[in-house]
Design an enzyme around this catalytic site. Structure first.
Site: not given
Ligand code: NAD
Ligand code: DAU
Length: 357
Positions: A85, A104, A137-139, A162, A166
């Site tokens: 993760f 990272t 991620t789907d991105e 980002y 990925k």
């Molecule tokens: P997050 O930012 O909440 O957590 C990331 C974690 O990784 C943190 O605990 C941080 O300390 C750790 N980390 C960062 N750099 C590091 C390093 N160099 N070595 C060791 N640890 C490190 O992220 P999240 O939202 O939980 O996402 C987790 C994974 O899922 C990511 O790979 C992200 O791309 C993927 N993902 C996230 C989402 C989403 O909506 N949040 C959706 C799809 C995929």
């Molecule tokens: O699709 C998966 C991705 O979803 C993950 O890979 C990423 O790690 C995760 O951060 C997330 O990315 P988004 O950019 O979609 O998430 P975020 O919550 O930053 O934003 C969601 C949507 O809301 C996006 O279209 C931007 C918008 N937004 C976001 C913020 C923070 C706003 O309109 N206002 C805001 O303040």
């Protein structure tokens, strides 16, 4: 060969990683879990405080880019399963500071792949089928127009630093399968929400700002679409991919829950108005919404076709968006101290004190 796995979870102190470790502790209490996390601003040890004494759980503070640390963990712990993760995860931060994302997300993933290759190919795995699961991620697929869905064969077209980092790591993971036969799997998931999400992301940010009477920033026209998935559904999908997935395959994971950002923000406002009554101003919380300058290169729409994981592994989401938002708002209401400590930075001080002992 044993069935009990020894799992290296990277980034387990972050949002999805912490939810995943809690799920694993409940489902497979005899599996050993080693959580390697650097504790960046996004990592929070308190997310796992309740299991910190568990004999099958251990935490190592370290960087996935540090080959010596990663190699030592593979040998000392005899890792047979990696759930990766750890990443820099926030798109806005990648726009203002992409270097950490390259380091990272790309170099860190490469370092883990090298360690797994050396350790497993020398025949050191204790289980019949080791597994390197890369959480992506789907991105990576870019941005959709009004129609269509991302499938596992959609060509990559990342638009932000980002998503480009990925996509790079996904390519590396695939390359290790084709070149070295490393048993890898990749999951590409849509937007997660739920407990422990860092309050820079849309849903917890809107919750936190509205509780403080602050403005709720919506980028652009608010009509960008995300496909929202409750985090526990994502974690369950990852368990299915570990147990039943096939090496060399990638699996799209999505919620079948497409929403415009403005709909999401309105729903959170309305849920808080219903649960707490109107704020002191007497105005519904929707009146705090402010449309602000758009994110650079803001992807318009994401939508996942999750047919493959349903057909091959029998997974589908269990929590509707309305149920998920209800659970999430309740969690944040019950855990306002957790949010407050993050926002005022006191959790960083907690680490400093803990690690200076
Ligand atoms: P997050 O930012 O909440 O957590 C990331 C974690 O990784 C943190 O605990 C941080 O300390 C750790 N980390 C960062 N750099 C590091 C390093 N160099 N070595 C060791 N640890 C490190 O992220 P999240 O939202 O939980 O996402 C987790 C994974 O899922 C990511 O790979 C992200 O791309 C993927 N993902 C996230 C989402 C989403 O909506 N949040 C959706 C799809 C995929
Ligand atoms: O699709 C998966 C991705 O979803 C993950 O890979 C990423 O790690 C995760 O951060 C997330 O990315 P988004 O950019 O979609 O998430 P975020 O919550 O930053 O934003 C969601 C949507 O809301 C996006 O279209 C931007 C918008 N937004 C976001 C913020 C923070 C706003 O309109 N206002 C805001 O303040």
């Amino acid at each position: 060969m044993k069935n009990r796995r020894t799992v290296l979870v990277t980034g387990g102190c972050g949002f999805i990683g912490a939810n995943f470790i809690h799920l694993l502790r409940n489902k497979y209490p005899d599996w050993r879990v080693i959580n390697l996390d650097k504790l960046t601003y996004a990592g929070n040890l308190k997310n796992l405080q309740s299991i910190s004494e568990d004999e099958n759980y251990s935490f190592i503070r370290g960087d996935i880019c540090d080959a010596a640390t990663v190699n030592r963990i593979f040998s000392a712990e005899k890792i047979d399963t990696v759930i990766h993760f750890a990443a820099e995860s926030h798109v806005d931060r990648s726009i203002t500071g992409p270097a950490d994302f390259v380091q990272t997300n790309i170099v860190g993933t490469f370092t883990l792949l090298e360690a797994a290759r050396k350790f497993w190919i020398e025949g050191n795995s204790q289980v019949k089928e080791p597994c390197f699961l890369h959480v992506s991620t789907d991105e990576v697929y870019g941005s959709l127009g009004e129609t269509g869905y991302f499938t596992e064969t959609t060509p990559f077209d990342p638009r932000s630093p980002y998503s480009a980092s990925k996509a790079s790591s996904d390519h590396l993971v695939n390359a290790y399968f084709h070149t070295y036969g490393l048993p890898v799997r990749i999951t590409n998931c849509s937007n997660n929400y739920g407990p422990y999400q860092f309050p820079e992301k849309l849903i917890p940010l809107v919750f936190n700002n509205s509780m403080k009477g602050k403005s709720l920033p919506v980028y652009g026209d608010g009509k960008n679409v995300r496909d929202w998935l409750y985090v526990k559904d994502h974690c369950q999908a990852i368990v299915e991919v570990v147990n039943k997935g096939r090496s060399g395959h990638c699996y799209n994971i999505g919620g079948n829950n497409e929403k415009q950002n403005i709909e999401v923000v309105n729903l959170i406002c309305d849920t808080l108005d219903r649960k707490l009554g109107l704020p002191e101003s007497g105005e519904p919380r929707r009146s705090q919404i402010t449309f602000v300058k758009d994110r650079l290169g803001h992807d318009r729409r994401y939508a996942i076709d999750a047919a493959k994981i349903k057909e091959h592994l029998g997974w589908e989401p269990q929590v509707s968006f309305e149920q998920g938002i209800e659970k999430t708002v309740d969690w944040y209401l019950a855990n306002q101290k957790w949010v407050a400590e993050i926002v005022d930075g006191s959790y960083e001080q907690y680490y400093e004190e803990m690690y200076s002992k």
